[in-house]
Design a protein around this motif. Sequence first.
Motif, PDB file in Angstrom:
ATOM      1  N   TYR A  32     -24.738 -55.324  -1.570  1.00 18.24           N
ATOM      2  CA  TYR A  32     -23.420 -55.055  -1.003  1.00 18.24           C
ATOM      3  C   TYR A  32     -22.359 -54.887  -2.079  1.00 18.24           C
ATOM      4  O   TYR A  32     -21.447 -54.052  -1.951  1.00 18.24           O
ATOM      5  CB  TYR A  32     -23.001 -56.182  -0.047  1.00 18.24           C
ATOM      6  CG  TYR A  32     -21.610 -55.970   0.521  1.00 18.24           C
ATOM      7  CD1 TYR A  32     -21.413 -55.208   1.664  1.00 18.24           C
ATOM      8  CD2 TYR A  32     -20.481 -56.506  -0.115  1.00 18.24           C
ATOM      9  CE1 TYR A  32     -20.131 -54.980   2.165  1.00 18.24           C
ATOM     10  CE2 TYR A  32     -19.206 -56.282   0.375  1.00 18.24           C
ATOM     11  CZ  TYR A  32     -19.038 -55.524   1.512  1.00 18.24           C
ATOM     12  OH  TYR A  32     -17.773 -55.292   2.004  1.00 18.24           O
TER      13      TYR A  32
ATOM     14  N   THR B 275     -17.795 -57.106   5.250  1.00 20.40           N
ATOM     15  CA  THR B 275     -18.871 -58.086   5.276  1.00 20.40           C
ATOM     16  C   THR B 275     -18.349 -59.393   5.859  1.00 20.40           C
ATOM     17  O   THR B 275     -17.181 -59.504   6.229  1.00 20.40           O
ATOM     18  CB  THR B 275     -19.454 -58.299   3.864  1.00 20.40           C
ATOM     19  OG1 THR B 275     -20.633 -59.103   3.951  1.00 20.40           O
ATOM     20  CG2 THR B 275     -18.447 -58.982   2.947  1.00 20.40           C
TER      21      THR B 275
ATOM     22  N   LEU C 115     -23.827 -62.021   5.975  1.00 21.47           N
ATOM     23  CA  LEU C 115     -24.438 -61.838   4.658  1.00 21.47           C
ATOM     24  C   LEU C 115     -24.197 -63.062   3.786  1.00 21.47           C
ATOM     25  O   LEU C 115     -25.138 -63.710   3.329  1.00 21.47           O
ATOM     26  CB  LEU C 115     -23.883 -60.585   3.971  1.00 21.47           C
ATOM     27  CG  LEU C 115     -24.305 -60.389   2.510  1.00 21.47           C
ATOM     28  CD1 LEU C 115     -25.829 -60.328   2.391  1.00 21.47           C
ATOM     29  CD2 LEU C 115     -23.686 -59.116   1.938  1.00 21.47           C
TER      30      LEU C 115
END
Length: 454
Positions: A266, A275, A279
């Motif tokens: 990412y 995000t 995550l």
Amino acid sequence: MKFNIVGLMSGTSVDAIDVSVFSVRVDKHKPIKDNNADQFTYKIKERAFQKVPWSESTRLLIFKLFDPEKSNVVDLCEANFILGKEFANAVNKVLIDNQINSNEIDLIGSHGQTIWHNIVRENNDEKVKVTSTLQIGCISVIANITGITTVGDFRVADVINGGQGAPFASIFDYLMCRNIIGDGGHDGDGIGIQNIGGIGNITILPNNTSKYEPLSFDNGPGNVLIDWISTKISNGLLTYDKDGEMGQKGRVNQQLLDMMIKETPYLGFSPPKSTGRELFSFQYAQQWYDIGKQQCGIQDDTDFVSTFTELTAVAIANSIREFTCIKVKHLYIGGGGSLNPYLMSRIQSNVGEHTLVHKHNQLGIDSESKEAIIFGLLGLLNTLNLGVDLSPFTGSKKPSSSNNNINYTPLVVLGKSSPGKNHLELIKKMYQFISFYWPVHQDKQYHQQLGRTE
């Protein structure tokens, strides 16, 4: 015209409910062309701000819902009502504590509590797409308990229009800070406004807006990993690294840091991107804690605090270098992370001497209450049917003209509302606003859509 608003926010750290009571004066000196929010000026005056702690049982329930393996639909359904009640009680408490009559308040804008932000990687390339998002804390519960019309569920409209549904701080930064940028130095310079909550997000505002568009994105973990390790080290006595003391005592483990950067794709994805805890979760933190112990030889847990802090600082600095087209001369930092002197020093070290790091308050806006104010303001934009071009910020579809184009894309108006007992008075105020800025003869079609005729 002046509106009195309550803004509610609970972020990924789940430390408390942020409640801001403020007034906003919306002005425009000329009749406007359409419902674009950026044609107005917004002058905000905060009347009260408090952080109201979640009850411990509700906080534990929220963290349970973050974990798909532990949560269930019954918990989710109950939590939507439970959180709505706590949001409402927080509003009532702050109004009473500050001797503000609820009848003075025009509306509540509530972010709710994000439970899941579903992000998928498109075709294994370096782009991410958000397919759905869920914030709970039922606005109908809030409206009924407080008696105040409540607007919420802001992120859905952006996601369905192809956007990331985040970061929304950029909307506020653009509307409120575009005219206070200061000296640019030379063509193309501008400023960055970085928020560090559980997750970090940045807004880039260029001086030369005819050449460069604003930009925003989530640049990675904010405090979430630091909070996790601080809680672990203190056996729950602390939920964050107070004054950066533990991070300062430890040492950055470069081997672990390099592994985390390399194996977290990412961080290298190009904007638009967003995000969250899906995550950068506690499971993610535990995984790297175990690797640090087993493969990197870390014995002192304060080294994890230092290393996780460095990851946040590096992610911010790298994202500015890699994804912005301008030289960011000034970086203003707000959110809980700005209260961590060690983190602030590491950010300055990583961005280099050509970028000066400041606290967000130097912009004249209190960073602690900013996020709550953001969602109060978004609630007002919803009520006034004012939209925002979100394409530079979240990657949503670019608005297009309606002239002879049946497939045009309108400006996105965020959120939905639930009427309180004050709803009729709010409608009257809304029509006063519309009548002032949209005379019927200037935009007959717009007024016909609202049921108005000459």
